[in-house]
Motif scaffolding. Structure first.
Motif, mmCIF file in Angstrom:
data_model
loop_
_atom_site.group_PDB
_atom_site.id
_atom_site.type_symbol
_atom_site.label_atom_id
_atom_site.label_comp_id
_atom_site.label_asym_id
_atom_site.label_seq_id
_atom_site.Cartn_x
_atom_site.Cartn_y
_atom_site.Cartn_z
ATOM 1 N N LEU A 84 10.875 19.717 -9.816
ATOM 2 C CA LEU A 84 10.430 18.742 -10.808
ATOM 3 C C LEU A 84 9.903 19.514 -12.022
ATOM 4 C CD1 LEU A 84 8.537 16.016 -8.760
ATOM 5 C CD2 LEU A 84 10.800 15.876 -9.800
ATOM 6 N N PRO A 85 10.018 18.920 -13.202
ATOM 7 C CA PRO A 85 9.537 19.627 -14.401
ATOM 8 C C PRO A 85 8.043 19.945 -14.276
ATOM 9 C CG PRO A 85 10.751 17.618 -14.996
ATOM 10 C CD PRO A 85 10.579 17.599 -13.512
ATOM 11 N N GLU A 86 7.637 20.997 -14.923
ATOM 12 C CA GLU A 86 6.230 21.367 -14.923
ATOM 13 C C GLU A 86 5.413 20.292 -15.643
ATOM 14 O OE1 GLU A 86 4.384 25.515 -16.049
ATOM 15 O OE2 GLU A 86 6.419 25.715 -15.213
ATOM 16 N N GLY A 87 4.249 20.032 -15.140
ATOM 17 C CA GLY A 87 3.417 19.001 -15.766
ATOM 18 C C GLY A 87 3.678 17.621 -15.203
ATOM 19 N N VAL A 88 4.607 17.536 -14.233
ATOM 20 C CA VAL A 88 4.898 16.252 -13.607
ATOM 21 C C VAL A 88 4.367 16.271 -12.188
ATOM 22 C CG1 VAL A 88 6.721 14.695 -12.814
ATOM 23 C CG2 VAL A 88 7.001 15.933 -14.965
ATOM 24 N N THR A 89 3.592 15.282 -11.830
ATOM 25 C CA THR A 89 3.181 15.195 -10.424
ATOM 26 C C THR A 89 3.880 14.003 -9.777
ATOM 27 O OG1 THR A 89 1.250 13.921 -11.062
ATOM 28 C CG2 THR A 89 0.927 16.269 -10.746
ATOM 29 N N PHE A 90 4.210 14.228 -8.522
ATOM 30 C CA PHE A 90 4.946 13.217 -7.776
ATOM 31 C C PHE A 90 4.232 12.951 -6.467
ATOM 32 C CE2 PHE A 90 7.897 12.965 -4.111
ATOM 33 C CZ PHE A 90 8.241 11.630 -4.260
ATOM 34 N N GLU A 91 4.161 11.697 -6.126
ATOM 35 C CA GLU A 91 3.536 11.309 -4.876
ATOM 36 C C GLU A 91 4.293 10.113 -4.332
ATOM 37 O OE1 GLU A 91 -1.142 10.649 -3.585
ATOM 38 O OE2 GLU A 91 -0.467 10.117 -5.574
ATOM 39 N N ARG A 92 4.370 10.010 -3.027
ATOM 40 C CA ARG A 92 4.980 8.810 -2.446
ATOM 41 C C ARG A 92 3.962 7.680 -2.417
ATOM 42 N NH1 ARG A 92 8.393 10.399 2.904
ATOM 43 N NH2 ARG A 92 8.488 8.105 2.978
ATOM 44 N N PHE A 93 4.459 6.498 -2.600
ATOM 45 C CA PHE A 93 3.588 5.328 -2.481
ATOM 46 C C PHE A 93 3.013 5.255 -1.070
ATOM 47 C CE2 PHE A 93 3.077 0.901 -1.196
ATOM 48 C CZ PHE A 93 2.289 0.377 -2.216
ATOM 49 N N SER A 94 3.857 5.597 -0.086
ATOM 50 C CA SER A 94 3.431 5.467 1.310
ATOM 51 C C SER A 94 2.255 6.396 1.646
ATOM 52 C CB SER A 94 4.601 5.744 2.251
ATOM 53 O OG SER A 94 5.070 7.057 2.047
#
Lengths: 256, 449
Positions: B111-121
């Motif tokens: 993922l691009p730097e500066g992007v955080t990703f989390e699952r809804f679950s």
């Protein structure tokens, strides 16, 4: 009798608000191969209708008569089949196609016709080479190829675009429906050059015009006068000059 | 029998899953649903799009396991192997559940730097931008959401693009999934979200399923979110999506939706321009056939001065297809110098095709520029004849004109990667609905320098 273009007893009508209106009332016309013929005549005499009927526009209903083109029954053919067989109509009012790129349009048309004629299709490079040569000859800018077909074109540009299509499609019968109207002398010259460049023993043209000027450049083999849906008089190139001076009055009296 | 029957449609298709929900937010959503039911034709917002196809099924929760082969094939067929899209980070959901093994970084693309990703679950949180009390389909999503993606882009970060793919893999049993996505962009950040919804063909006829995603977009000051969506789910599918966007001062939400698939589809956008000089574009196109119903609905709220909203929608409808466009522009009194534009155009290619268009302007400010329009027509006979007189066969001429009609609106989307996805999907749909191209490589843009 020549079997290049032979129109005999052609009657056609159009539906005008529910009532059929007869426009062509027995057109007889023979154009041998290699000749340029002009049709002149007052407004409403059926000149444009004749050109549409030859190109296959469906709004007109042919009620009787026959048209053979190179031995084929032209009236039985679809518009695209007529184009493949060599018929080309330069429109009096060329149609705008928003969203259709002019170069893609030309290439699609050229390749459709080549395919139908059994010729190899042009690839992008071959097409560009051919079209560039043609635009140069017609003093058109390549920028016109990047625009959408006829959208935002001036009247003169639209007519030139018709001539470009004609040049690219290599017809054996070109029908020019008042392609000269509204053109200045330079543009007129380009149209005439476009037709003259195609002249050969196997190419004929039917030029519908109101003016003597274009015919000066084209030097037609025959000039026909059309009135009330029929060819009422035919003669040599000198006939156009006569009409330029006298108008149509004497021919209309003849037809009545 | 209940003492008070809801005015809307029965919740029976989902009833078994609505009992025993304890989470307070979900519980409130269930209460709301029980009060109003699923919207019926007497609800103004659902007058033209009927949820009848949902009745008579009992939608179960989709199983967590799926057959990897058809899903892999669906991904391969939908996303180009080369070009910008192939190297774009990808988040894949199967039946509404995040599938890490199909997503980046499993594909070697971080993922691009500066992007955080989390699952809804991982931590189910419901974004305040959504209004389940107003939209029953969002209440249903709130009650039943199990997973989704949550993306945030840090302030000032230009994050380029991320692909979000939903693959439905339904079998004999009717299933539904209700993913909950959110995207937030910090001040000055930018991101292009390229969303794709497809079905994996099981081959044995149309599987019945219901896809009910909700996406909330929080666009802060000066940030720009570009959102491209291609929906090409299979026959048998119902796709009812709701997007909420809040756009702060000088921010922009620039969206394009292309609706091609599903028996019944609705893309509903609620965009709120909450800070001065913000901009929103809700553009889109639909190409539908058979008995498909496709609905694009938007509610745009100008709640701040000097904002711009643009909506350009084009529909091509064949067979018995029906298109719906509902566009409401609400201009608050404070929203002076609003510049709003809305245009819905439809090409009907069959006497049985239908378009329903409902523009609504509600304006309380006195210094605004708001225009709206709609056109309906058939293919132009003169244009068809012009093409045919140049040797182009009729079927090809039709395709050229239909494609041109749609390309004019696709041209509003400029990014190369999103555009590649739009063009590929549209090309396939044109071949299916209108007719094949006769010349290989005849696509627009083929002839160039």
């Amino acid at each position: 009798m020549s079997d290049f273009l032979n129109i005999s007893g052609l009657h056609a009508r159009i539906d005008a608000d529910g009532a059929p209106k007869e426009i062509l009332r027995g057109v007889d016309l023979v154009i041998p191969p290699g000749e340029v013929h002009a049709i002149m005549g007052p407004n409403g005499s059926g000149k444009s209708t004749l050109s549409y009927v030859l190109a296959g526009r469906e709004d007109y209903e042919v009620t009787s008569g026959a048209v053979s083109f190179k031995g084929q029954d032209l009236l039985a053919m679809e518009p695209e089949e007529r184009a493949a067989a060599g018929v080309f109509l330069a429109f009096q009012a060329p149609i705008e196609l928003p969203g259709v790129n002019n170069a893609n349009f030309l290439r699609t048309a050229v390749n459709a016709v080549r395919r139908a004629r059994g010729d190899a299709e042009l690839d992008a490079v071959g097409f560009l080479k051919t079209v560039r040569a043609a635009t140069k000859k017609l003093s058109m800018s390549d920028e016109m190829l990047k625009r959408n077909v006829n959208v935002g074109f001036s009247g003169g540009e639209k007519k030139r675009n018709e001539v470009l299509q004609m040049t690219m499609l290599q017809p054996s019968l070109a029908i020019l429906d008042e392609t000269d109207s509204g053109l200045d002398v330079d543009a007129l010259r380009i149209v005439a050059d476009g037709v003259n460049a195609l002249r050969s023993p196997t190419f004929s043209a039917l030029v519908i015009t109101h003016h003597q000027r274009l015919l000066d450049y084209l030097n037609p083999d025959r000039v026909h006068v059309m009135a009330r849906g029929r060819i009422v008089h035919s003669g040599g190139a000198e006939l156009a000059k006569e009409i330029d001076v006298q108008g149509y009055a004497s021919f209309l009296a003849e037809a009545a | 029998m209940n003492a008070i029957a809801p005015v809307g449609r029965s919740l029976a298709p989902f009833e078994a899953r609505l009992d025993g929900i304890e989470d307070p937010i979900r519980h409130a959503a269930v209460g709301e649903l029980r009060r109003v039911g699923l919207p019926g034709p007497r609800v103004e917002a659902w007058r033209y799009t009927h949820l009848r196809p949902l009745a008579g099924h009992e939608f179960r929760e989709a199983a967590a396991s799926f057959d990897a082969d058809p899903v892999g094939r669906a991904l391969d067929e939908s996303l180009p192997r080369d070009g910008l899209l192939a190297s774009t980070p990808r988040l894949v959901l199967v039946n509404g559940r995040f599938a890490p093994e199909l997503s980046s970084p499993a594909n070697g693309v971080a993922l691009p730097e500066g992007v955080t990703f989390e699952r809804f679950s991982a931590s189910p949180e419901f974004d305040a931008l959504a209004t389940p009390e107003r939209e029953p389909l969002v209440a249903l999503n709130t009650a039943l959401a199990t997973d989704g993606v949550r993306l945030s882009v840090a302030e000032g970060v230009a994050a380029e693009r991320i692909v979000l793919v939903s693959v439905a893999c339904a079998g004999d049993e009717a299933v539904s999934f209700h993913p909950r996505h959110s995207v937030s962009l910090g001040a000055g950040a930018s991101l292009e979200l390229i969303e794709l919804a497809v079905s994996s063909g099981s081959g044995a006829g149309a599987a019945t399923y219901f896809h009910n995603p909700v996406l909330t977009c929080d666009v802060r000051e000066g940030a720009k979110l570009t959102h491209v969506k291609v929906q090409k789910e299979a026959a048998g599918a119902t796709h009812l999506a709701t997007v909420y966007a809040n756009i702060a001062a000088r921010g922009a939400y620039d969206s394009f939706t292309l609706g091609l698939g599903s028996d019944l589809a609705r893309h509903e956008v609620h965009a709120r321009l909450s800070g001065a000089k913000a901009a929103v574009h809700v553009n889109g196109a639909q190409l539908l056939g058979e008995k498909q119903v496709g609905d694009i609905t938007s509610v745009i709220t100008h709640a701040a001065p000097d904002c711009i909203s643009r909506q350009t929608i084009r529909n091509v409808l064949t067979d018995h297809a029906r298109g719906v466009f509902q566009g409401k522009v609400h201009v608050h009194q404070i929203a002076q110098k609003t510049d709003g534009y809305q245009m819905n155009q439809a090409l009907l290619l069959s006497p049985h095709a239908e378009i329903d268009a409902k523009p609504e302007l509600e304006i309380y400010a006195d210094d605004v520029k708001c225009s709206h329009g709609a056109t309906v027509g058939a293919l132009d006979d003169e244009q068809l004849f012009y093409l045919r007189s140049r040797g182009v066969p009729e079927a090809q001429a039709r395709r050229i004109l239909v494609e041109a009609f749609l390309l004019e609106v696709l041209d509003l989307h400029e990014d190369e990667a999103g555009r590649a996805l739009l063009d590929t999907a549209l090309g396939a749909a044109l071949s299916l609905r209108i007719g094949r191209e006769q010349v290989p490589g005849q696509a627009a843009g083929e002839v160039s320098e």
